[in-house]
Design a protein around this motif. Structure first.
Motif, PDB file in Angstrom:
ATOM      1  N   ARG A  13      -2.141 -46.760 -17.237  1.00 43.79           N
ATOM      2  CA  ARG A  13      -1.080 -45.886 -16.754  1.00 43.79           C
ATOM      3  C   ARG A  13      -0.172 -45.527 -17.919  1.00 43.79           C
ATOM      4  N   GLU A  90       2.045 -36.737 -10.962  1.00 46.55           N
ATOM      5  CA  GLU A  90       1.034 -37.485 -11.698  1.00 46.55           C
ATOM      6  C   GLU A  90      -0.186 -36.607 -11.940  1.00 46.55           C
ATOM      7  N   THR A 100       2.300 -40.054 -15.471  1.00 45.18           N
ATOM      8  CA  THR A 100       3.436 -39.640 -14.657  1.00 45.18           C
ATOM      9  C   THR A 100       4.493 -39.077 -15.598  1.00 45.18           C
TER      10      THR A 100
END
Length: 167
Positions: A13, A90, A100
């Motif tokens: 992420r 996102e 994001t």
């Protein structure tokens, strides 16, 4: 506002901040966005598609917004701007990474950047490690030019920002 991509634990992420500033009528027509050129030898000499939104990876113990602010400081050497953080949602990159991004209206002098660095073996298989800037420059771009410079996977964030500003 924008759909949430289902999170899988096997993917990394990343979170970032897309700074924008307005001129002229204050709408999307006079907007500029701040992008950073990727540092290191793999990006040297590459202009089209070699620019990115300042962002970076984070782990499960950090919120995406906190990570975006931290990464901004790490990559540019400047504190993240204050102001309203506009969520741009996102995007899942082709690598599988989930990114994001928030947009923040702020002005920043690119000459003030003091980039963070990373270390990598260069040339490959040489056994020699070198330190390179994460971003070797930052600059303001109008949307037309930004579309040509920005990495393809991050284009949806620019388009979402322009849609928000046009409304």
């Amino acid at each position: 506002m924008y759909g949430t991509v289902t999170q899988s634990k096997r993917y990394k992420r990343s979170a970032g901040l897309l700074l924008f500033r307005r001129g002229g009528d204050g709408g999307a027509d006079g907007v500029e966005v701040l992008l950073g050129h990727m540092g290191g030898p793999l990006w040297a000499g590459r202009d089209a598609g070699g620019w990115a939104i300042p962002k970076g990876e984070y782990g499960p113990d950090e919120t995406p917004r906190d990570a975006a602010r931290r990464e901004f400081t790490e990559e540019l050497g400047l504190p993240p701007p204050e102001g309203e953080y506009l969520p741009l949602g996102e995007v899942r990159l082709s690598s599988g990474k989930l990114v994001t991004v928030w947009a923040v209206e702020a002005d920043l002098d690119p000459a003030l950047m003091v980039p963070g660095t990373f270390t990598m073996e260069w040339p490959p298989h040489s056994g020699t490690e070198h330190e390179f800037p994460e971003l070797d420059q930052v600059a303001w771009f109008r949307p037309t030019l930004a579309r040509n410079k920005l990495m393809a996977g991050q284009l949806p964030f620019l388009e979402r920002l322009l849609t928000l500003l046009a409304d």
